[in-house]
Design an enzyme around this catalytic site. Structure first.
Site, PDB file in Angstrom:
ATOM      1  N   ARG A  59      20.548  40.499 111.203  1.00 33.29           N
ATOM      2  CA  ARG A  59      20.593  41.653 112.103  1.00 33.29           C
ATOM      3  C   ARG A  59      21.916  41.784 112.858  1.00 33.29           C
ATOM      4  NH1 ARG A  59      16.911  39.989 117.396  1.00 33.29           N
ATOM      5  NH2 ARG A  59      18.223  38.258 118.109  1.00 33.29           N
ATOM      6  N   GLY A 114      26.403  33.852 109.470  1.00 30.67           N
ATOM      7  CA  GLY A 114      26.782  32.580 110.072  1.00 30.67           C
ATOM      8  C   GLY A 114      26.017  32.266 111.331  1.00 30.67           C
ATOM      9  N   ILE A 154      24.503  32.055 115.258  1.00 28.99           N
ATOM     10  CA  ILE A 154      25.073  31.623 116.528  1.00 28.99           C
ATOM     11  C   ILE A 154      26.069  30.486 116.341  1.00 28.99           C
ATOM     12  CG2 ILE A 154      24.538  30.516 118.740  1.00 28.99           C
ATOM     13  CD1 ILE A 154      23.880  33.484 118.627  1.00 28.99           C
ATOM     14  N   CYS A 155      25.721  29.508 115.515  1.00 33.07           N
ATOM     15  CA  CYS A 155      26.574  28.323 115.359  1.00 33.07           C
ATOM     16  C   CYS A 155      27.994  28.703 114.977  1.00 33.07           C
ATOM     17  CB  CYS A 155      25.984  27.385 114.306  1.00 33.07           C
ATOM     18  SG  CYS A 155      27.035  25.960 113.945  1.00 33.07           S
ATOM     19  N   GLY A 206      23.292  18.922 129.192  1.00 28.14           N
ATOM     20  CA  GLY A 206      23.111  18.649 127.768  1.00 28.14           C
ATOM     21  C   GLY A 206      24.422  18.905 127.046  1.00 28.14           C
ATOM     22  N   ALA A 207      24.386  18.930 125.722  1.00 27.56           N
ATOM     23  CA  ALA A 207      25.619  19.092 124.942  1.00 27.56           C
ATOM     24  C   ALA A 207      26.368  20.363 125.314  1.00 27.56           C
ATOM     25  CB  ALA A 207      25.289  19.077 123.452  1.00 27.56           C
ATOM     26  N   HIS A 243      41.554  -1.833 107.957  1.00 24.59           N
ATOM     27  CA  HIS A 243      42.293  -2.159 109.174  1.00 24.59           C
ATOM     28  C   HIS A 243      43.691  -1.562 109.092  1.00 24.59           C
ATOM     29  CE1 HIS A 243      43.855  -4.563 112.523  1.00 24.59           C
ATOM     30  NE2 HIS A 243      44.919  -4.806 111.755  1.00 24.59           N
TER      31      HIS A 243
END
Length: 487
Positions: free
Chosen positions: A35, A39, A41-42, A203-204, A466
């Site tokens: 609508r 993609g 909201i993200c 939160g995030a 390493h």
């Protein structure tokens, strides 16, 4: 073009479009209804553009500390908020077009409009969806839609997957107005940079925006109801993150709530009540409401068809199936954790189960990693130390500090911790928790290990390169068994 499909997916966010691609790969005639923007909201207003904003903040931070790396910059580097936002929107636009390309490549029809289920599948007959004009206008001009798009009309499908996502949760009396009280939508595209801000919720979403604006020089106060910021995280990790955020200039008030917000012409005053009943008034230019999200379950026809919901989300089994034949749900609309990668995984599992792909396992929420992209970054998977003890496990806990890692020191990122939790009896890795530079890129190693049921012995015998930050992962495992080599 026939309006009958094998699979119709409502919503084109990460869960929806990935499911559409996998559905087409499995040979289903597939359509996706959207609508607003491909993609979801993200990609357009969440995961991706916020990371672009945070990257700008990171570059600014490095420039301000160039002397720590033996570098001299002529003149002061400052943030142009309009240019920062423009870059972020450009990143979203590029990926939005990429979703359109994927739909075309995989021969997925895009139906432009707002969907409502009017009939459930029954006795072999397909479900029915009516698509009308969108009731919600995009927050910015829609990027060009794929050429093969359909519109209003009636469509049928054997299987309908609801992937409509979620929206910001609103608190009565503190509703966002788009000017002084923001959700993440407005926080992502400010017309000008505020001088001060209150962020309600840690939160995030809340802590990422708090970190971003703080890096730009905004005076930020975070108010959190729970005892710890980022409440879902391990308490030790959360505590270390808090210390670093406060050292960077953030003001944090925990065990407190915003009870009322007064508005002036260009500022707000938040009345903050702490657990001891005391109240303080904080005046700031803007307030961000980041108190969670709720599923988009309204106006889909779910209630009329008898689809079971609970606390604003669709109830599903481990494969995305609802209690009504032919109707499924995935992602945020199907409940927490409300994460893009969880939505993608649920979508693939759902469509593969429909297709009868052998070996499909239900989603195990304990294996879903969580990442917060503040500075310092936080990442985790599995049980926290407290949750493991509460579940009755006799545990071993390993810790390794960033300050003992050569790569972290060389990067100038020597503040952080990697923590691992094992079942003392079996050696099973129960959880891993991290705070520090690039931990959102490291956590996948422990996610893979947990999915493969890797034991402590196998991890200790794995050779890590390493010098890397990843060496700390092995050292944390070794520490849980009293065998750390570099601490």
């Amino acid at each position: 073009m026939s309006n009958t499909y094998d699979v119709i997916i409502i919503g084109s966010g990460p869960g929806g479009y990935v499911t559409a691609v996998r559905s087409a790969q499995l040979g289903f005639k597939t359509a996706i209804v959207e609508r607003e923007h491909l993609g979801g909201i993200c990609l357009n207003w969440g995961c991706i553009p916020t990371k672009a904003l945070l990257r700008s903040a990171e570059i600014l931070h490095f420039s301000e500390h160039a002397d720590s790396y033996g570098l001299k910059l002529e003149g002061k580097v400052t943030a142009d908020i309009q240019a920062v936002v423009q870059r972020s929107r450009g990143v979203s636009a590029r990926l939005n077009g990429g979703v359109g390309f994927l739909m075309k490549k995989n021969k997925v029809d895009v139906i432009w409009g707002e969907a409502k289920l009017t009939k459930a599948a029954k006795g072999g007959a397909p479900a029915e969806i009516v698509v009308g004009k969108p009731s919600k206008k995009p927050m910015e001009p829609q990027h060009p839609a794929p050429k093969k798009t359909l519109g209003e009309g009636t469509y049928q499908a054997k299987h309908v997957i609801v992937a409509t996502g979620a929206r910001p949760r609103l608190l009565p009396g503190i509703e966002p107005d788009g000017k002084l009280i923001w959700t993440y939508f407005e926080a992502m595209v400010p017309q000008e940079q505020p001088k001060s801000m209150v962020v309600m919720g840690s939160g995030a979403i809340g802590i990422e925006f708090a970190s971003f604006y703080n890096a730009l020089g905004v005076d930020v106060t975070v108010v959190e109801l729970m005892p710890n910021i980022m409440p879902v995280e391990d308490a030790e990790i959360s505590g270390l993150a808090r210390k670093q955020l406060e050292k960077a200039g953030l003001k944090i008030i925990t065990e407190a709530k915003v009870t009322k917000v007064d508005k002036a012409a260009s500022s707000i005053t938040a009345h903050v009540e702490t657990k001891d009943g005391k109240t303080q008034a904080i005046t700031a230019d803007r307030l961000i409401s980041a108190v969670g999200v709720q599923g988009n379950i309204e106006n889909l026809g779910l209630e009329a068809l008898g689809v079971k919901t609970d606390r604003g989300c669709v109830v599903i089994d481990g494969y995305g199936k609802t209690n009504v034949e032919g109707i499924y749900a995935i992602g945020d609309v199907a409940g927490p954790p409300m994460l893009a990668h969880k939505a993608e995984h649920e979508g693939v599992i759902c469509i593969e189960k429909i297709a009868g792909v052998p070996g499909v396992h239900p989603t195990d929420k304990n294996m879903i990693p969580g990442c917060t992209y503040c500075d310092p970054q936080v990442a985790s998977v599995g049980l926290t130390e407290a949750a493991a003890k509460e579940a009755g496990y006799d545990i071993r806990v390993g810790r390794f500090q960033f300050g003992a890692n050569g790569k972290a020191i060389a990067l100038g990122e020597d503040q952080g911790l990697i923590k691992t939790i094992f079942d003392k009896k079996t050696g099973q890795l129960l959880g891993a928790h991290m705070v520090g530079a690039e931990v959102t890129e490291l956590i996948q190693g422990f996610v893979v290990a947990m999915n493969l049921e890797t034991t402590e012995e196998e991890l200790m015998h794995t050779i890590f390169p390493h010098p890397t930050l990843s060496e700390m992962m092995k050292e944390s495992v070794l520490d849980a068994y009293g065998r750390a080599l570099n601490a």
